[in-house]
Design an enzyme around this catalytic site. Structure first.
Site, PDB file in Angstrom:
ATOM      1  N   LYS A 164      16.798 -27.117  23.072  1.00 32.23           N
ATOM      2  CA  LYS A 164      17.934 -26.129  23.494  1.00 32.23           C
ATOM      3  C   LYS A 164      17.998 -25.855  24.439  1.00 32.23           C
ATOM      4  O   LYS A 164      19.864 -25.615  25.177  1.00 32.23           O
ATOM      5  CB  LYS A 164      18.316 -24.837  21.912  1.00 32.23           C
ATOM      6  CG  LYS A 164      19.455 -24.376  21.983  1.00 32.23           C
ATOM      7  CD  LYS A 164      19.635 -23.749  20.538  1.00 32.23           C
ATOM      8  CE  LYS A 164      21.253 -22.857  20.979  1.00 32.23           C
ATOM      9  NZ  LYS A 164      21.179 -21.837  19.689  1.00 32.23           N
ATOM     10  N   HIS A 189      28.853 -26.127   6.692  1.00 36.43           N
ATOM     11  CA  HIS A 189      30.228 -24.649   6.392  1.00 36.43           C
ATOM     12  C   HIS A 189      30.744 -24.585   5.161  1.00 36.43           C
ATOM     13  O   HIS A 189      31.385 -23.737   5.172  1.00 36.43           O
ATOM     14  CB  HIS A 189      30.721 -25.190   7.734  1.00 36.43           C
ATOM     15  CG  HIS A 189      30.412 -23.701   8.993  1.00 36.43           C
ATOM     16  ND1 HIS A 189      30.675 -24.201  10.274  1.00 36.43           N
ATOM     17  CD2 HIS A 189      29.246 -22.909   8.931  1.00 36.43           C
ATOM     18  CE1 HIS A 189      29.264 -23.062  11.024  1.00 36.43           C
ATOM     19  NE2 HIS A 189      28.353 -23.234  10.346  1.00 36.43           N
ATOM     20  N   HIS A 197      26.614 -29.236  10.403  1.00 39.42           N
ATOM     21  CA  HIS A 197      27.562 -27.934  10.205  1.00 39.42           C
ATOM     22  C   HIS A 197      28.517 -27.876   9.235  1.00 39.42           C
ATOM     23  O   HIS A 197      29.310 -27.018   8.865  1.00 39.42           O
ATOM     24  CB  HIS A 197      27.396 -27.376  11.647  1.00 39.42           C
ATOM     25  CG  HIS A 197      25.679 -26.328  11.464  1.00 39.42           C
ATOM     26  ND1 HIS A 197      25.170 -27.433  12.373  1.00 39.42           N
ATOM     27  CD2 HIS A 197      26.019 -25.446  11.630  1.00 39.42           C
ATOM     28  CE1 HIS A 197      23.561 -26.225  11.893  1.00 39.42           C
ATOM     29  NE2 HIS A 197      24.061 -25.062  12.043  1.00 39.42           N
ATOM     30  N   ASN A 213      25.731 -29.028  16.048  1.00 42.23           N
ATOM     31  CA  ASN A 213      26.974 -28.936  14.883  1.00 42.23           C
ATOM     32  C   ASN A 213      26.121 -29.764  14.230  1.00 42.23           C
ATOM     33  O   ASN A 213      26.552 -30.218  12.918  1.00 42.23           O
ATOM     34  CB  ASN A 213      27.862 -29.029  15.220  1.00 42.23           C
ATOM     35  CG  ASN A 213      28.256 -27.579  16.544  1.00 42.23           C
ATOM     36  OD1 ASN A 213      27.084 -26.079  15.879  1.00 42.23           O
ATOM     37  ND2 ASN A 213      28.908 -26.908  16.817  1.00 42.23           N
ATOM     38  N   LYS A 229      25.248 -17.586  21.863  1.00 45.11           N
ATOM     39  CA  LYS A 229      26.241 -17.317  20.971  1.00 45.11           C
ATOM     40  C   LYS A 229      25.854 -16.513  19.653  1.00 45.11           C
ATOM     41  O   LYS A 229      25.110 -15.634  19.547  1.00 45.11           O
ATOM     42  CB  LYS A 229      26.280 -18.542  20.302  1.00 45.11           C
ATOM     43  CG  LYS A 229      27.266 -19.890  21.004  1.00 45.11           C
ATOM     44  CD  LYS A 229      27.160 -20.457  19.350  1.00 45.11           C
ATOM     45  CE  LYS A 229      27.602 -22.129  20.101  1.00 45.11           C
ATOM     46  NZ  LYS A 229      28.457 -23.185  18.956  1.00 45.11           N
TER      47      LYS A 229
HETATM   48  P1  NAD Z   1      18.657 -13.726   7.948  1.00 45.75           P
HETATM   49  O1  NAD Z   1      18.662 -12.861   9.331  1.00 45.75           O
HETATM   50  O2  NAD Z   1      19.989 -13.325   6.972  1.00 45.75           O
HETATM   51  O3  NAD Z   1      17.634 -13.761   7.311  1.00 45.75           O
HETATM   52  C1  NAD Z   1      17.167 -14.657   6.306  1.00 45.75           C
HETATM   53  C2  NAD Z   1      16.018 -12.767   5.443  1.00 45.75           C
HETATM   54  O4  NAD Z   1      15.570 -13.023   5.999  1.00 45.75           O
HETATM   55  C3  NAD Z   1      16.462 -11.669   5.594  1.00 45.75           C
HETATM   56  O5  NAD Z   1      16.645 -10.902   4.012  1.00 45.75           O
HETATM   57  C4  NAD Z   1      15.612 -10.718   6.403  1.00 45.75           C
HETATM   58  O6  NAD Z   1      16.086  -8.951   5.893  1.00 45.75           O
HETATM   59  C5  NAD Z   1      14.630 -11.696   6.482  1.00 45.75           C
HETATM   60  N1  NAD Z   1      13.678 -11.666   7.492  1.00 45.75           N
HETATM   61  C6  NAD Z   1      13.761 -12.186   8.318  1.00 45.75           C
HETATM   62  N2  NAD Z   1      12.699 -11.876   9.564  1.00 45.75           N
HETATM   63  C7  NAD Z   1      11.699 -11.778   7.978  1.00 45.75           C
HETATM   64  C8  NAD Z   1      10.293 -11.568   8.376  1.00 45.75           C
HETATM   65  N3  NAD Z   1       9.870 -11.544   9.492  1.00 45.75           N
HETATM   66  N4  NAD Z   1       9.923 -11.474   6.876  1.00 45.75           N
HETATM   67  C9  NAD Z   1      10.050 -11.520   5.544  1.00 45.75           C
HETATM   68  N5  NAD Z   1      11.392 -11.775   6.103  1.00 45.75           N
HETATM   69  C10 NAD Z   1      12.117 -11.418   7.064  1.00 45.75           C
HETATM   70  O7  NAD Z   1      19.163 -15.474   8.519  1.00 45.75           O
HETATM   71  P2  NAD Z   1      19.038 -16.084   9.272  1.00 45.75           P
HETATM   72  O8  NAD Z   1      18.268 -17.051   8.650  1.00 45.75           O
HETATM   73  O9  NAD Z   1      17.509 -15.347  10.019  1.00 45.75           O
HETATM   74  O10 NAD Z   1      20.332 -16.016  10.194  1.00 45.75           O
HETATM   75  C11 NAD Z   1      21.373 -16.618   9.612  1.00 45.75           C
HETATM   76  C12 NAD Z   1      22.438 -16.197  10.695  1.00 45.75           C
HETATM   77  O11 NAD Z   1      22.439 -16.573  11.945  1.00 45.75           O
HETATM   78  C13 NAD Z   1      23.909 -16.810   9.464  1.00 45.75           C
HETATM   79  O12 NAD Z   1      24.314 -16.180   9.866  1.00 45.75           O
HETATM   80  C14 NAD Z   1      24.491 -18.134  10.658  1.00 45.75           C
HETATM   81  O13 NAD Z   1      25.557 -17.941  10.546  1.00 45.75           O
HETATM   82  C15 NAD Z   1      23.474 -17.550  11.792  1.00 45.75           C
HETATM   83  N6  NAD Z   1      23.421 -18.439  13.491  1.00 45.75           N
HETATM   84  C16 NAD Z   1      23.342 -18.866  14.196  1.00 45.75           C
HETATM   85  C17 NAD Z   1      23.136 -19.093  15.074  1.00 45.75           C
HETATM   86  C18 NAD Z   1      23.371 -19.010  16.674  1.00 45.75           C
HETATM   87  O14 NAD Z   1      23.572 -19.430  17.577  1.00 45.75           O
HETATM   88  N7  NAD Z   1      23.878 -17.967  17.163  1.00 45.75           N
HETATM   89  C19 NAD Z   1      22.701 -20.514  14.853  1.00 45.75           C
HETATM   90  C20 NAD Z   1      22.684 -20.693  14.218  1.00 45.75           C
HETATM   91  C21 NAD Z   1      22.612 -19.601  13.089  1.00 45.75           C
HETATM   92  N1  GLY Z   2      23.163 -23.050  16.977  1.00 46.11           N
HETATM   93  C1  GLY Z   2      24.545 -24.045  17.614  1.00 46.11           C
HETATM   94  C2  GLY Z   2      25.169 -23.462  18.646  1.00 46.11           C
HETATM   95  O1  GLY Z   2      23.922 -23.049  18.947  1.00 46.11           O
HETATM   96  O2  GLY Z   2      25.329 -23.962  19.702  1.00 46.11           O
END
Ligand code: NAD
Ligand code: GLY
Length: 369
Positions: free
Chosen positions: A228, A253, A249, A246, A144
């Site tokens: 997953k 959300h 979620h 989800n 995704k």
């Molecule tokens: P993010 O990518 O914003 O990272 C969180 C923070 O941690 C950022 O400030 C980043 O700079 C910092 N960071 C990252 N790795 C680090 C490390 N190793 N050391 C220190 N700092 C670090 O947030 P996240 O929680 O990783 O991801 C959230 C996003 O993921 C949302 O946009 C959400 O919609 C998306 N998401 C997508 C899916 C999918 O299936 N594609 C699933 C769940 C969430």
């Molecule tokens: N985070 C939900 C999915 O990957 O389907």
């Protein structure tokens, strides 16, 4: 020890490697995917300053040149402007369809770089090197990709599977505590949605996971990815079962939308509160026991995560506004609400046509106005 988990999607199958020292081996691991000795690495400023040199050196040892595309950290980067910036920089690098994009960061970078790879010259391969716990157990696996619109999160996206995922546990050493806890909410999600034994294992070992004890962390990440991978293999484009991922979620959300997607409430924190609410709503509907709902919430609370509206910044919320966010969610169909609800711990199901009024009354009973 490195564990290899396959996401089985025929010709688009790929491996997710979980273990230590994987970034140091990136050249050897990514080498077979490269047609020429170069990759564009999309990362954010924080990740790049902490870990960029290590990845660059590892790839250089294998004769691979890195072209970094470094973006600002934070959800606001996952935007149309962020996409325009990344794709423009890919074009300036003259990457062609035989080249590879590497997403090196959390879910923000993974979703944005993945979508850019999906549309760049009608599709280019990419590799995920997730650096947050959330990205390792969830967003880097399953294909995704998306960016946010002013009308909502992840509304414009594509399914585009990576060619390889390297979940290097070492990189989590620098992750701030709060981000670690937020990622842990997604770890608990796997137990709650479909694996009671894993849920019990987390009750006993969750503190070790959060303390980044290598064995506990490795076991937890691998178990989540295995589940997953199995779900994505069965239902890649979310026609059915994948929606179980989800859990938490829909409530989550709505809370994120009300709090403005900033630092006040992280995605994982919203999902934690959302899961506790989904279990209590299930109990209120007579679907699971109140004891199960309390146990789900206790497991999240033990990790310092919010489990109710009063723990979320912005409380008291307006129930009608929360419900409006839910009906606008891309998973809502023709105004009817679809929720992931639970029969018990480890037994979630997709509930269609959930009564909007019942949700609003439940939220009011939970402290919304
Ligand atoms: P993010 O990518 O914003 O990272 C969180 C923070 O941690 C950022 O400030 C980043 O700079 C910092 N960071 C990252 N790795 C680090 C490390 N190793 N050391 C220190 N700092 C670090 O947030 P996240 O929680 O990783 O991801 C959230 C996003 O993921 C949302 O946009 C959400 O919609 C998306 N998401 C997508 C899916 C999918 O299936 N594609 C699933 C769940 C969430
Ligand atoms: N985070 C939900 C999915 O990957 O389907």
């Amino acid at each position: 020890m490195t564990r290899a988990i396959t996401v089985g999607l025929g010709p688009r199958s790929y491996k997710v490697l979980v273990g230590e020292g994987l970034i140091a081996r990136a050249g050897e691991l990514m080498g077979p995917l490269l047609k020429r000795g170069r990759t564009a690495v999309v990362s954010d400023e924080t990740v790049w300053s902490l870990h960029g040199a290590k990845l660059t050196e590892a790839l250089a040892r294998a004769g691979v040149t890195v072209s970094p595309i470094v973006v600002a950290p934070g959800e606001q980067t996952k935007s149309f402007e962020g996409l325009a910036d990344v794709t423009d920089r890919l074009l300036a690098l003259e990457l062609d369809r035989g080249d590879l994009v590497t997403a090196f960061g959390g879910g923000v970078v993974g979703d944005l770089a993945g979508f850019a790879a999906a549309v760049y010259k009608r599709g280019i391969d990419f590799v995920q090197i997730p650096t947050t716990l959330l990205a390792q157990v969830d967003s880097s696996v399953g294909g995704k990709t998306a960016f946010d619109s002013s009308r909502g999160k992840n509304l414009i996206g594509a399914f585009h599977q990576p060619r390889l995922v390297l979940a290097d546990l070492d990189v989590l050493a620098t992750l701030p505590e709060r981000e670690m806890r937020a990622g842990y909410a997604e770890v608990v999600k796997y137990g709650l949605l479909g694996d009671f034994r894993f849920f019990e294992w987390l009750e006993a070992n969750g503190a070790g996971v959060l303390a980044r004890e290598p064995e506990a962390l490795s076991e937890a990440v691998a178990r989540c990815i295995r589940m997953k991978a199995e779900i994505v293999t069965e239902d890649e484009t979310e026609q059915g079962r994948r929606a179980l991922l989800n859990l938490g979620h829909t409530f989550g959300h709505a809370l994120e939308a009300e709090t403005g997607y900033g630092g006040a409430l992280l995605h994982g924190e919203a999902v934690a509160a959302g899961q506790a609410l989904a279990f209590r709503f299930s109990a209120a509907q007579g679907l699971c026991t109140a004891l199960d709902a309390r146990r789900a919430a206790a497991s999240l609370a033990a990790a310092g995560l919010p489990t109710g509206l009063s723990e979320v910044p912005g409380h008291p919320f307006d129930a009608a506004r929360l419900v409006r966010h839910m009906t606008q969610d891309k998973k809502a169909q023709a105004g009817a609400l679809t929720f992931i609800l639970a029969r018990s711990l480890g037994d979630a199901f997709i509930a269609k046509n959930v009564d909007v009024r019942a949700v609003r009354e439940f939220l009011q009973a939970e402290g919304a106005t």
